[in-house]
Design a protein around this motif. Structure first.
Motif, mmCIF file in Angstrom:
data_model
loop_
_atom_site.group_PDB
_atom_site.id
_atom_site.type_symbol
_atom_site.label_atom_id
_atom_site.label_comp_id
_atom_site.label_asym_id
_atom_site.label_seq_id
_atom_site.Cartn_x
_atom_site.Cartn_y
_atom_site.Cartn_z
ATOM 1 N N THR A 10 0.845 -1.194 0.000
ATOM 2 C CA THR A 10 0.000 0.000 0.000
ATOM 3 C C THR A 10 0.880 1.244 0.000
ATOM 4 O O THR A 10 2.069 1.196 0.327
ATOM 5 C CB THR A 10 -0.947 0.015 1.205
ATOM 6 O OG1 THR A 10 -0.172 -0.066 2.413
ATOM 7 C CG2 THR A 10 -1.915 -1.156 1.134
ATOM 8 N N THR A 11 0.287 2.366 -0.351
ATOM 9 C CA THR A 11 1.041 3.600 -0.571
ATOM 10 C C THR A 11 0.726 4.652 0.489
ATOM 11 O O THR A 11 -0.316 4.604 1.150
ATOM 12 C CB THR A 11 0.706 4.188 -1.952
ATOM 13 O OG1 THR A 11 -0.686 4.528 -1.988
ATOM 14 C CG2 THR A 11 1.019 3.200 -3.062
ATOM 15 N N GLN A 64 -4.157 5.077 9.485
ATOM 16 C CA GLN A 64 -4.515 4.342 8.278
ATOM 17 C C GLN A 64 -3.330 4.081 7.349
ATOM 18 O O GLN A 64 -3.420 3.282 6.421
ATOM 19 C CB GLN A 64 -5.633 5.064 7.513
ATOM 20 C CG GLN A 64 -5.285 6.455 7.005
ATOM 21 C CD GLN A 64 -5.667 7.558 7.965
ATOM 22 O OE1 GLN A 64 -5.549 7.396 9.180
ATOM 23 N NE2 GLN A 64 -6.134 8.682 7.443
ATOM 24 N N TYR A 65 -2.196 4.762 7.599
ATOM 25 C CA TYR A 65 -1.019 4.573 6.750
ATOM 26 C C TYR A 65 0.100 3.789 7.443
ATOM 27 O O TYR A 65 1.203 3.698 6.919
ATOM 28 C CB TYR A 65 -0.471 5.927 6.296
ATOM 29 C CG TYR A 65 -1.344 6.616 5.277
ATOM 30 C CD1 TYR A 65 -1.464 6.119 3.983
ATOM 31 C CD2 TYR A 65 -2.053 7.777 5.605
ATOM 32 C CE1 TYR A 65 -2.260 6.748 3.046
ATOM 33 C CE2 TYR A 65 -2.854 8.415 4.671
ATOM 34 C CZ TYR A 65 -2.956 7.906 3.397
ATOM 35 O OH TYR A 65 -3.749 8.530 2.466
ATOM 36 N N LEU A 129 -1.839 7.787 -7.731
ATOM 37 C CA LEU A 129 -1.404 6.948 -6.617
ATOM 38 C C LEU A 129 -1.672 7.625 -5.281
ATOM 39 O O LEU A 129 -2.082 6.982 -4.312
ATOM 40 C CB LEU A 129 0.080 6.629 -6.744
ATOM 41 C CG LEU A 129 0.491 5.712 -7.892
ATOM 42 C CD1 LEU A 129 2.007 5.705 -8.044
ATOM 43 C CD2 LEU A 129 -0.017 4.309 -7.667
ATOM 44 N N ALA A 130 -1.422 8.931 -5.231
ATOM 45 C CA ALA A 130 -1.619 9.686 -3.987
ATOM 46 C C ALA A 130 -3.085 9.711 -3.573
ATOM 47 O O ALA A 130 -3.389 9.856 -2.380
ATOM 48 C CB ALA A 130 -1.088 11.108 -4.151
ATOM 49 N N ALA A 131 -3.975 9.558 -4.533
ATOM 50 C CA ALA A 131 -5.409 9.615 -4.241
ATOM 51 C C ALA A 131 -5.991 8.254 -3.852
ATOM 52 O O ALA A 131 -7.167 8.171 -3.481
ATOM 53 C CB ALA A 131 -6.157 10.166 -5.454
ATOM 54 N N LEU A 132 -5.185 7.191 -3.900
ATOM 55 C CA LEU A 132 -5.689 5.863 -3.545
ATOM 56 C C LEU A 132 -6.069 5.807 -2.070
ATOM 57 O O LEU A 132 -5.458 6.471 -1.236
ATOM 58 C CB LEU A 132 -4.623 4.802 -3.826
ATOM 59 C CG LEU A 132 -4.274 4.530 -5.286
ATOM 60 C CD1 LEU A 132 -3.082 3.585 -5.365
ATOM 61 C CD2 LEU A 132 -5.465 3.967 -6.049
ATOM 62 N N SER A 133 -7.037 4.990 -1.769
ATOM 63 C CA SER A 133 -7.367 4.785 -0.356
ATOM 64 C C SER A 133 -6.212 4.041 0.313
ATOM 65 O O SER A 133 -5.501 3.277 -0.349
ATOM 66 C CB SER A 133 -8.672 4.003 -0.217
ATOM 67 O OG SER A 133 -8.515 2.690 -0.709
ATOM 68 N N ASP A 135 -5.893 1.478 2.009
ATOM 69 C CA ASP A 135 -5.862 0.012 1.988
ATOM 70 C C ASP A 135 -5.762 -0.565 0.582
ATOM 71 O O ASP A 135 -5.825 -1.782 0.392
ATOM 72 C CB ASP A 135 -7.093 -0.557 2.699
ATOM 73 C CG ASP A 135 -8.400 -0.104 2.060
ATOM 74 O OD1 ASP A 135 -8.374 0.819 1.216
ATOM 75 O OD2 ASP A 135 -9.453 -0.662 2.409
ATOM 76 N N THR A 136 -5.581 0.284 -0.427
ATOM 77 C CA THR A 136 -5.455 -0.182 -1.805
ATOM 78 C C THR A 136 -4.007 -0.537 -2.109
ATOM 79 O O THR A 136 -3.117 0.307 -1.999
ATOM 80 C CB THR A 136 -5.927 0.896 -2.805
ATOM 81 O OG1 THR A 136 -7.299 1.206 -2.534
ATOM 82 C CG2 THR A 136 -5.801 0.395 -4.240
ATOM 83 N N ALA A 137 -3.780 -1.785 -2.483
ATOM 84 C CA ALA A 137 -2.427 -2.238 -2.801
ATOM 85 C C ALA A 137 -2.131 -2.026 -4.284
ATOM 86 O O ALA A 137 -3.026 -2.124 -5.132
ATOM 87 C CB ALA A 137 -2.267 -3.708 -2.448
ATOM 88 N N ILE A 138 -0.877 -1.713 -4.565
ATOM 89 C CA ILE A 138 -0.404 -1.665 -5.949
ATOM 90 C C ILE A 138 0.689 -2.710 -6.105
ATOM 91 O O ILE A 138 1.279 -3.172 -5.128
ATOM 92 C CB ILE A 138 0.085 -0.265 -6.370
ATOM 93 C CG1 ILE A 138 1.378 0.116 -5.645
ATOM 94 C CG2 ILE A 138 -0.986 0.773 -6.155
ATOM 95 C CD1 ILE A 138 2.022 1.364 -6.210
ATOM 96 N N TYR A 139 0.955 -3.072 -7.348
ATOM 97 C CA TYR A 139 1.899 -4.147 -7.659
ATOM 98 C C TYR A 139 3.051 -3.574 -8.464
ATOM 99 O O TYR A 139 2.841 -2.834 -9.425
ATOM 100 C CB TYR A 139 1.160 -5.239 -8.447
ATOM 101 C CG TYR A 139 1.953 -6.485 -8.700
ATOM 102 C CD1 TYR A 139 2.197 -7.399 -7.679
ATOM 103 C CD2 TYR A 139 2.450 -6.750 -9.969
ATOM 104 C CE1 TYR A 139 2.911 -8.560 -7.916
ATOM 105 C CE2 TYR A 139 3.163 -7.918 -10.214
ATOM 106 C CZ TYR A 139 3.393 -8.817 -9.184
ATOM 107 O OH TYR A 139 4.114 -9.960 -9.432
ATOM 108 N N VAL A 140 4.266 -3.920 -8.057
ATOM 109 C CA VAL A 140 5.469 -3.474 -8.758
ATOM 110 C C VAL A 140 6.192 -4.704 -9.279
ATOM 111 O O VAL A 140 6.491 -5.630 -8.512
ATOM 112 C CB VAL A 140 6.400 -2.672 -7.827
ATOM 113 C CG1 VAL A 140 7.684 -2.290 -8.549
ATOM 114 C CG2 VAL A 140 5.699 -1.433 -7.289
ATOM 115 N N ASP A 141 6.433 -4.727 -10.592
ATOM 116 C CA ASP A 141 7.167 -5.833 -11.219
ATOM 117 C C ASP A 141 8.458 -5.265 -11.787
ATOM 118 O O ASP A 141 8.447 -4.585 -12.808
ATOM 119 C CB ASP A 141 6.313 -6.464 -12.325
ATOM 120 C CG ASP A 141 6.910 -7.750 -12.869
ATOM 121 O OD1 ASP A 141 8.119 -7.756 -13.164
ATOM 122 O OD2 ASP A 141 6.172 -8.741 -12.998
#
Length: 197
Positions: A10-11, A64-65, A129-133, A135-141
Motif C-alpha cells: 500500500t502507498t 490508516q497509513y 497513486l496519492a489519491a488511492l485509499s 488500503d489499496t495495494a499496488i503491484y510493482v514488477d
C-alpha cells in the motif's frame, strides 16, 4: 542484499518537492554505525513535536497509513548530502519502493545498492497513486519494469546494471563474491615475503 523482483504494498503520499536527505534523516542521528535502527528517526523533524510527541498532522502518524510500504512523493527526492543513512532509514521504517518525479543522483545510487527501489513516474500517475485509499495495494514488477494499479500498467525505466543487481540481490560484496574462485587462485600466486623464523 535481498533480491527484488515483484512487490505488492500500500502507498502513502508525501507529495512535497525537494525533500532532501537532512529532512529524510536529520544529521544528529548519523552517529550510529549499523544500518538498522534508523526507522524511528525517519522524517524526524516533521514527525515529532517537542519531547518526541507524535505530530498528529504529519501523514506518517496517521493510523490508516501505518502499514504503507510504498512512498509516493514529489520531484528531486533525496537531494542534498550523500548520506547513505537516508536510504537505511526508509528501509528500516518499512518502505521497499519510493516513487518520485526525480531523485538526487547520489540518493538514487544509495537506494539501489541497499535494495530500495526508486521509480520515476510522471506527476499525473503519482497524483493518481496519492489519491488511492490507504488500503489499496499496488503491484510493482521490476523484471517487467511495471507499476500496476487495478489492471492499469505504468512502465518505468531503470538502468540495466542497477536492475540486474536488484533482481539478483547483488550488492558490492555479493558482486565480489561471484569472483571468489579467481580471487583465491590469485592469492595462491602471491609470494610469501615473511622472514624465516
Amino acid at each position: 542484499m535481498k533480491a527484488f523482483t515483484q512487490f505488492e504494498g500500500t502507498t502513502i503520499p508525501l507529495m512535497n518537492d525537494n525533500i532532501d536527505t537532512d529532512q529524510i534523516l536529520p544529521k544528529n542521528y548519523l552517529k550510529r554505525v549499523e544500518k538498522t535502527g534508523f526507522g524511528e528517526f525517519l522524517f524526524d523533524d516533521w514527525r515529532y513535536l517537542a519531547k518526541r510527541k507524535p505530530n498528529p498532522e504529519f501523514i506518517l502518524n496517521f493510523p490508516q497509513y501505518k502499514e504503507a510500504s510504498i512512498l509516493i512523493t514529489g520531484d528531486n527526492f533525496g537531494s542534498g548530502s550523500s548520506r547513505e543513512h537516508a536510504a537505511w532509514a526508509l528501509l528500516d521504517y518499512g518502505f521497499s519502493v519510493v516513487i518520485a518525479g526525480s531523485f538526487g543522483d547520489i540518493f538514487y545510487m544509495n537506494a539501489t545498492k541497499n535494495g530500495l527501489l526508486p521509480i520515476v513516474l510522471p506527476l499525473s500517475v503519482r497524483q493518481q497513486l496519492a489519491a488511492l485509499s490507504p488500503d489499496t495495494a499496488i503491484y510493482v514488477d521490476l523484471p517487467l519494469q511495471q507499476v500496476i494499479i487495478d489492471g492499469e500498467i505504468y512502465p518505468f525505466e531503470i538502468d540495466p546494471a542497477w536492475k540486474h543487481k536488484l533482481v539478483n540481490g547483488l550488492d558490492e560484496i555479493g558482486i565480489t563474491l561471484q569472483e571468489a574462485d579467481k580471487i583465491s587462485a590469485y592469492e595462491q600466486t602471491i609470494p610469501d615475503y615473511r622472514l624465516p623464523m
